[in-house]
Write a protein that holds these residues in place. Structure first.
Motif: not given
Length: 419
Positions: A185-213
């Motif tokens: 649901k975040y395709t094309g959106k600019k998303v700020l992920v606060v945190g860089c642990g395993n969850s933050g890294m994996e959510l950022s990866l998932d967002l990127s794979n769905h063409n979010a920014k």
């Protein structure tokens, strides 16, 4: 499953005597303790506030989640993972494993019961655990009375929502990582992920794979390690090396190998801590990030690394370096915490942060029949180790009490016979 007797007082509260321990929590920790007790034929009651086992896994995890460690380090006592499962089982596979686990050991929790308080009654020398169950508009209270209490609500009971200046003024969506399911649901959106642990890294990866920014906030230093080194699990390799080498040397070797595989992460705005990854985990409980593709996205610019946050505005965020980013959504990958202090009225075993005061590996047992399972900061393997020790200790107490009862009966019969 358990043996108890109950009655109701004039206020409508039901009183239940539990002939065995009460276990609070039906996640992996609670299930593991239950299975080990079941093997010894010791009765117990499991109380769970959700309507299912492992509610964190079933309701508060993202869709793409897999176990970060090989399955041999994540299986619960008495039941290995099916051979056909991959090395890193998916969320769905792990939930199926847990459901089969509960079925195999005939574990039937009391669902939809939220513990309001648990305290030790010095006069009666018993634990009193008060729960509230709400079904529709009907609210009922139950007080479980027992000699032993196992706290198995875990390290990740509640999501941590940090206080960040201006966050309430932000007009876009703000959610915690526990409520994130997919980047679809975040395709094309600019998303700020606060945190860089395993969850933050994996959510950022998932967002990127769905063409979010995605832009990922990296406020402090963090260790990023490859999930595998030369085809072998990094964790498995570390465990093997620790049998022969001191911890600091294993850390040195891991970081050298990581540098060859991942390069210098400081080039991408990610600083490493001065303490090695295993030492940091041992001393402070901070888990290193196991990279599964996010770093490559950072290198390519598909995930942007940004420094700490100064303040939020209506539709943007101002960073500590003076830069301002326009954003549509915020995902708080800011971790979890224990909820034990909210309901357990006890201060000897547990500290104010909801973790045992005594460090691993001795934080599983308190006084007056109180136990803690799954608070080792060592994942599922730590929870399993706790469960085995707790069940053995309860089994020992249980057998001693049975022997005392038998002696009393035998003495009583001899007295009658003599008479």
């Amino acid at each position: 499953m358990f043996s108890f007797s109950g009655q109701t007082d004039f206020s409508g509260r039901r009183f239940v005597w539990v002939n065995g321990p009460v276990i609070v929590g039906a996640g992996p920790s609670g299930l593991a303790v239950s299975a080990c007790l079941k093997e010894q034929c010791i009765p117990f009651v499991v109380i769970e506030q959700a309507d299912c086992i492992a509610s964190l896994w079933q309701k508060r995890t993202y869709d793409r989640l897999k176990l970060h460690l090989p399955k041999k380090f994540c299986q619960l006592p008495k039941l290995p993972f099916p051979e056909e499962y991959p090395e890193y089982p998916t969320k769905k596979q792990f939930i199926t494993y847990l459901e089969n686990y509960a079925q195999k050991f005939d574990i039937k929790p009391q669902f939809n019961e939220c513990v309001q308080s648990a305290k030790y009654d010095e006069a009666c020398q018993l634990w009193r655990v008060v729960t509230v169950s709400t079904t529709g508009s009907t609210r009922s209270e139950t007080e479980y009375i027992c000699q032993m209490l196992v706290v198995a609500t875990g390290e990740n009971a509640e999501g941590v929502i940090p206080e960040i200046d201006g966050l309430q003024e932000f007009s876009g969506e703000v959610i915690h990582a526990k409520d994130y399911k997919s980047g679809e649901k975040y395709t094309g959106k600019k998303v700020l992920v606060v945190g860089c642990g395993n969850s933050g890294m994996e959510l950022s990866l998932d967002l990127s794979n769905h063409n979010a920014k995605p832009s990922m906030v990296v406020r402090s230093s963090v260790h990023i390690l490859p999930r595998e080194i030369m085809g072998k699990s990094t964790f498995d390799l570390a465990m093997m090396l620790m049998k022969w080498l001191p911890l600091w040397l294993v850390d040195k070797l891991l970081l050298i190998l990581t540098w060859f595989i991942l390069g210098n992460t400081q080039n991408y705005g990610i600083k490493r801590p001065s303490l090695g990854p295993l030492q940091l985990k041992n001393h402070h409980g901070k888990t290193p990030v196991l990279d599964i593709g996010a770093l490559e996205k950072i290198r390519s610019g598909e995930i942007t690394v940004v420094p700490g946050i100064k303040t939020f505005n209506c539709n943007s965020v101002e960073l500590v370096n003076g830069e301002t980013l326009d954003i549509d959504s915020v995902i708080l990958a800011t971790g979890y915490c224990s909820n034990v202090p909210c309901w357990l009225q006890e201060t000897e075993l547990f500290a104010k942060n909801g973790f045992p005061k005594t460090p691993f590996p001795n934080g599983w047992k308190g006084k007056r029949g109180l136990y803690a399972s799954g608070f080792t900061r060592r994942g599922l393997a730590g929870a399993s180790a706790d469960a085995v020790k707790i069940a053995q200790d309860i089994g020992k107490v249980w057998k001693e009490e049975l022997n005392q009862k038998k002696k009393k009966v035998h003495t009583h019969r001899r007295c009658i016979s003599t008479f």
